[in-house]
Design a protein around this motif. Structure first.
Motif, PDB file in Angstrom:
ATOM      1  N   THR A 140      42.880  40.760  26.083  1.00  0.00           N
ATOM      2  CA  THR A 140      42.720  38.897  26.014  1.00  0.00           C
ATOM      3  C   THR A 140      41.652  39.013  27.107  1.00  0.00           C
ATOM      4  O   THR A 140      40.861  40.080  27.279  1.00  0.00           O
ATOM      5  CB  THR A 140      43.729  37.867  26.878  1.00  0.00           C
ATOM      6  N   GLY A 141      40.832  38.280  27.371  1.00  0.00           N
ATOM      7  CA  GLY A 141      39.867  38.026  28.064  1.00  0.00           C
ATOM      8  C   GLY A 141      40.380  38.305  30.238  1.00  0.00           C
ATOM      9  O   GLY A 141      39.542  38.263  30.677  1.00  0.00           O
ATOM     10  N   GLY A 142      41.621  37.807  29.690  1.00  0.00           N
ATOM     11  CA  GLY A 142      42.529  38.397  31.177  1.00  0.00           C
ATOM     12  C   GLY A 142      42.925  37.258  31.722  1.00  0.00           C
ATOM     13  O   GLY A 142      43.676  36.281  31.057  1.00  0.00           O
ATOM     14  N   TYR A 176      30.874  49.343  33.077  1.00  0.00           N
ATOM     15  CA  TYR A 176      31.057  48.580  34.056  1.00  0.00           C
ATOM     16  C   TYR A 176      30.198  47.181  33.222  1.00  0.00           C
ATOM     17  O   TYR A 176      30.028  47.005  32.181  1.00  0.00           O
ATOM     18  CB  TYR A 176      28.911  48.583  34.689  1.00  0.00           C
ATOM     19  N   ASN A 177      30.508  46.154  34.721  1.00  0.00           N
ATOM     20  CA  ASN A 177      29.664  45.104  34.150  1.00  0.00           C
ATOM     21  C   ASN A 177      28.963  44.259  35.437  1.00  0.00           C
ATOM     22  O   ASN A 177      29.038  44.999  35.933  1.00  0.00           O
ATOM     23  CB  ASN A 177      30.798  44.164  33.572  1.00  0.00           C
ATOM     24  N   THR A 178      28.291  43.647  35.049  1.00  0.00           N
ATOM     25  CA  THR A 178      26.598  43.240  35.356  1.00  0.00           C
ATOM     26  C   THR A 178      26.810  42.282  36.134  1.00  0.00           C
ATOM     27  O   THR A 178      26.059  41.188  36.784  1.00  0.00           O
ATOM     28  CB  THR A 178      25.581  43.947  34.943  1.00  0.00           C
ATOM     29  N   ARG A 179      28.477  41.398  36.714  1.00  0.00           N
ATOM     30  CA  ARG A 179      28.635  40.413  37.084  1.00  0.00           C
ATOM     31  C   ARG A 179      29.698  40.004  37.524  1.00  0.00           C
ATOM     32  O   ARG A 179      30.731  41.197  37.693  1.00  0.00           O
ATOM     33  CB  ARG A 179      28.789  38.991  35.487  1.00  0.00           C
ATOM     34  N   PHE A 180      30.449  38.710  37.967  1.00  0.00           N
ATOM     35  CA  PHE A 180      31.625  38.817  38.410  1.00  0.00           C
ATOM     36  C   PHE A 180      32.460  38.926  37.009  1.00  0.00           C
ATOM     37  O   PHE A 180      32.124  39.169  36.443  1.00  0.00           O
ATOM     38  CB  PHE A 180      31.502  37.362  39.020  1.00  0.00           C
ATOM     39  N   GLY A 181      33.978  39.458  37.485  1.00  0.00           N
ATOM     40  CA  GLY A 181      34.818  39.399  36.599  1.00  0.00           C
ATOM     41  C   GLY A 181      35.266  38.170  36.399  1.00  0.00           C
ATOM     42  O   GLY A 181      35.856  37.760  37.710  1.00  0.00           O
ATOM     43  N   ASP A 182      36.390  37.915  35.717  1.00  0.00           N
ATOM     44  CA  ASP A 182      37.297  37.123  35.073  1.00  0.00           C
ATOM     45  C   ASP A 182      38.361  37.234  34.887  1.00  0.00           C
ATOM     46  O   ASP A 182      38.077  37.759  33.703  1.00  0.00           O
ATOM     47  CB  ASP A 182      36.568  35.899  33.722  1.00  0.00           C
ATOM     48  N   PRO A 183      39.172  37.205  35.183  1.00  0.00           N
ATOM     49  CA  PRO A 183      39.835  36.400  36.058  1.00  0.00           C
ATOM     50  C   PRO A 183      39.837  36.958  37.909  1.00  0.00           C
ATOM     51  O   PRO A 183      40.438  36.441  38.650  1.00  0.00           O
ATOM     52  CB  PRO A 183      41.279  35.818  36.063  1.00  0.00           C
ATOM     53  N   GLU A 184      39.194  38.238  37.945  1.00  0.00           N
ATOM     54  CA  GLU A 184      38.734  38.778  39.191  1.00  0.00           C
ATOM     55  C   GLU A 184      38.519  37.280  40.327  1.00  0.00           C
ATOM     56  O   GLU A 184      39.336  37.296  41.724  1.00  0.00           O
ATOM     57  CB  GLU A 184      38.695  40.131  39.565  1.00  0.00           C
ATOM     58  N   THR A 185      37.866  36.795  40.077  1.00  0.00           N
ATOM     59  CA  THR A 185      37.058  36.349  41.332  1.00  0.00           C
ATOM     60  C   THR A 185      37.935  35.372  41.559  1.00  0.00           C
ATOM     61  O   THR A 185      37.289  35.054  43.020  1.00  0.00           O
ATOM     62  CB  THR A 185      35.683  35.489  40.732  1.00  0.00           C
ATOM     63  N   LEU A 218      27.613  44.165  40.726  1.00  0.00           N
ATOM     64  CA  LEU A 218      27.915  45.391  39.534  1.00  0.00           C
ATOM     65  C   LEU A 218      29.488  45.705  39.724  1.00  0.00           C
ATOM     66  O   LEU A 218      30.012  45.899  40.958  1.00  0.00           O
ATOM     67  CB  LEU A 218      27.450  46.409  40.478  1.00  0.00           C
ATOM     68  N   TYR A 219      30.039  45.590  38.758  1.00  0.00           N
ATOM     69  CA  TYR A 219      32.129  45.377  38.514  1.00  0.00           C
ATOM     70  C   TYR A 219      32.189  47.267  37.777  1.00  0.00           C
ATOM     71  O   TYR A 219      31.408  46.964  37.250  1.00  0.00           O
ATOM     72  CB  TYR A 219      31.904  44.372  37.912  1.00  0.00           C
ATOM     73  N   ALA A 220      32.676  47.395  38.756  1.00  0.00           N
ATOM     74  CA  ALA A 220      33.290  48.851  38.476  1.00  0.00           C
ATOM     75  C   ALA A 220      34.995  49.344  37.780  1.00  0.00           C
ATOM     76  O   ALA A 220      35.608  48.054  38.278  1.00  0.00           O
ATOM     77  CB  ALA A 220      33.005  50.254  39.041  1.00  0.00           C
ATOM     78  N   GLN A 225      42.982  43.504  40.678  1.00  0.00           N
ATOM     79  CA  GLN A 225      43.618  44.362  39.583  1.00  0.00           C
ATOM     80  C   GLN A 225      43.644  43.189  38.233  1.00  0.00           C
ATOM     81  O   GLN A 225      44.182  41.758  39.311  1.00  0.00           O
ATOM     82  CB  GLN A 225      45.060  44.892  39.241  1.00  0.00           C
ATOM     83  N   ASP A 226      43.779  43.447  36.970  1.00  0.00           N
ATOM     84  CA  ASP A 226      43.045  41.818  36.294  1.00  0.00           C
ATOM     85  C   ASP A 226      44.732  43.018  35.008  1.00  0.00           C
ATOM     86  O   ASP A 226      44.925  43.774  34.842  1.00  0.00           O
ATOM     87  CB  ASP A 226      42.022  41.392  35.338  1.00  0.00           C
ATOM     88  N   TYR A 227      45.240  41.606  34.351  1.00  0.00           N
ATOM     89  CA  TYR A 227      46.444  41.718  32.997  1.00  0.00           C
ATOM     90  C   TYR A 227      45.206  41.293  31.895  1.00  0.00           C
ATOM     91  O   TYR A 227      45.182  40.666  31.960  1.00  0.00           O
ATOM     92  CB  TYR A 227      47.277  40.984  33.896  1.00  0.00           C
ATOM     93  N   LYS A 228      45.045  42.429  31.701  1.00  0.00           N
ATOM     94  CA  LYS A 228      44.561  42.108  30.022  1.00  0.00           C
ATOM     95  C   LYS A 228      45.294  42.064  28.217  1.00  0.00           C
ATOM     96  O   LYS A 228      44.722  40.988  28.089  1.00  0.00           O
ATOM     97  CB  LYS A 228      43.380  43.651  29.387  1.00  0.00           C
ATOM     98  N   ARG A 229      46.231  42.290  28.553  1.00  0.00           N
ATOM     99  CA  ARG A 229      47.178  41.783  27.068  1.00  0.00           C
ATOM    100  C   ARG A 229      47.843  40.621  27.777  1.00  0.00           C
ATOM    101  O   ARG A 229      47.883  40.277  28.525  1.00  0.00           O
ATOM    102  CB  ARG A 229      48.166  43.070  27.054  1.00  0.00           C
TER     103      ARG A 229
HETATM  104  N1  GLY Z   1      38.138  40.845  33.587  1.00  0.00           N
HETATM  105  C1  GLY Z   1      37.165  41.259  32.976  1.00  0.00           C
HETATM  106  C2  GLY Z   1      36.160  41.241  33.090  1.00  0.00           C
HETATM  107  O1  GLY Z   1      35.606  40.039  33.688  1.00  0.00           O
HETATM  108  O2  GLY Z   1      34.962  42.133  32.209  1.00  0.00           O
END
Ligand code: GLY
Ligand code: AMP
Length: 430
Positions: A226-228, A285-294, A269-271, A212-216
């Motif tokens: 924010t970006g996370g 969908y994102n087509t890469r690793f998530g930031d900061p989930e990774t 593949l990031y859902a 889970q990420d925290y976007k605000r």
């Molecule tokens: N954490 C959201 C993203 O990487 O787009």
């Protein structure tokens, strides 16, 4: 000779990827473009190589006899860097430009979801103000408007009432803040968000641990996006059986569809899911690793990442492979510079990094080295990942490290993984 890998990108996600590759038993030789001062401890950085320039990346990969290029951010994917590399016979981890349209165009993604039968918010793609207003009136408020192309997370406007929706329509069509763009108008979904990433080889999708990420920017999910600002893994509400079911629902049908379309999906593949009262629905969908989930997910990985990346870059290469995660918790706290997310502050001197490394993995996101000192160089500056047998321990370790780091104007959220800690307490109490 050990395998030679070039990672493209220079943020926290790429530092986490480089660290995970460095843990491989294959002891790869690592390069990173442009990289950052933290990445420089584990990889040779190439600060002058532009990751979005397909010709430059391919020429450098040839010159350095690179065996595999790993693409971190979305822009090089959409620019066709992977197409150029594979055309030149160089293996790459990431989708082709055509497959990256799943992230590069929200209209393309919605249409793909519809065709693949994936649960998502009801929507319409509109190209002018009148059509937008008609769809807003039909949907009712709250309603969500999204610019079609890449907008670094800023192109999504959530409108609580009709006045806000009218304002948003002006932002898209009169001000044209995101350029001349199609707009997706969609139904507002309520629930808890979940980031579910899968590694794909063109034929199959293998899910990674849920996060889970925290976007605000603000505690309690307040203030601008924010970006996370932090993340954690695993998410206790998603057990192993549910993980397999969810991936079969949201990843595999897209991988199958892209194969049918002649654009096999390789890479991550990031859902982005909303767990609604009516079941899970895909937000994007994102087509890469998530930031900061990774930064939270990869420190828990027990499988060899070099092996997985090489396998995913060839058709059907993941057959018979599994992706294993340690049974421990991780929590990532993001430190941001003064002014973020509206602006960022550069050149503030950072201290306490060695002390922070005693309790957490220290990942550099937006730093620079000036006269032997590490200074801020972006909005999101550092990521501290605490690991532990439970959420509370992992969280305490991440915050011990976050408190040890000092720089002027440092911002962080104090409630990262609070939900996970509360769930853990509830579980222990019953
Ligand atoms: N954490 C959201 C993203 O990487 O787009
Ligand atoms: P996206 O880039 O499409 O993921 O949107 C960014 C963020 O906006 C998501 O992570 C959600 O927090 C929020 N969001 C996007 N679409 C919706 C929706 N249909 N309903 C509610 N929130 C949404």
């Amino acid at each position: 000779m050990s395998v030679r890998i070039l990672v493209l990108g220079g943020g926290g996600r790429e530092h986490a990827i480089v660290k995970a590759l460095a843990r491989s038993p294959r002891s790869p030789e690592l390069f990173c473009a442009p990289g950052n001062p933290g990445i420089a401890s584990d990889a040779r950085c190439l600060p002058d190589l532009d990751p979005v320039d397909p010709d430059a990346v391919t020429a450098t990969a040839k010159e350095l006899e690179i065996d595999l290029v790993v693409v971190g951010p979305e822009a090089p994917l959409v620019a066709g860097v992977v197409d150029r590399l594979t055309g030149a016979g160089i293996a790459a981890f990431g989708p082709s430009g055509a497959a990256a349209q799943l992230e590069g165009s929200k209209a393309y993604a919605k249409q793909a979801m519809e065709e693949a039968g994936i649960p998502t918010a009801g929507y319409r793609v509109v190209t002018d103000r009148d059509a937008a207003l008609a769809k807003v009136t039909e949907t009712g408020c709250p309603v969500v408007l999204k610019a079609d192309g890449l907008a670094a997370g800023k192109g999504v406007l959530i409108c609580l009432d009709e006045a806000e929706a009218r304002e948003a329509i002006e932002v898209f069509f009169t001000e044209q803040r995101f350029g001349q763009t199609e707009v997706v108008v969609e139904e507002f979904l309520e629930g808890e968000e979940l980031s579910l990433l899968a590694i794909c080889d063109g034929e199959r999708a293998i899910p990674l641990a849920p996060a889970q990420d925290y976007k605000r920017i603000g505690e309690g999910d307040t203030g601008p996006n924010t970006g996370g600002m932090g993340s954690y893994s695993p998410v206790q509400t998603v057990g192993p059986d549910q993980l397999a079911d969810l991936s079969a629902l949201v990843h595999q049908p897209i991988v199958d569809l892209m194969a049918r379309r002649g654009h096999p999906f390789h890479g991550v593949l990031y859902a982005g899911l909303m767990m609604t009262a009516n079941g899970p629905k895909v937000l994007e969908y994102n087509t890469r690793f998530g930031d900061p989930e990774t930064q939270a997910v990869l420190p828990r990985l027990e499988s060899d990442l070099v092996d997985l990346f090489l396998a995913a870059s060839t058709a059907g290469g993941l057959a018979g492979k599994s992706v294993e995660f340690a049974d421990r918790f991780s929590v990532t706290v993001v430190l941001a510079s003064a002014g973020y997310p509206a602006s960022s502050s550069k050149g503030d001197v950072i201290t306490g990094l060695e002390k922070a490394a005693e309790s957490a993995e220290v990942v550099h996101a937006g730093t620079a080295e000036v006269n032997g000192q590490i200074v801020t160089a972006g909005g999101r500056v550092l990521n501290l990942t605490g690991l532990g047998p439970d959420a509370a321990t992992a969280r305490d370790r991440a915050y011990d490290a976050a408190d040890a780091v000092k720089f002027d104007g440092k911002q962080m959220r104090r409630d990262i993984a609070e939900r996970a800690v509360l769930r853990e307490r509830d579980q222990k109490a019953t």
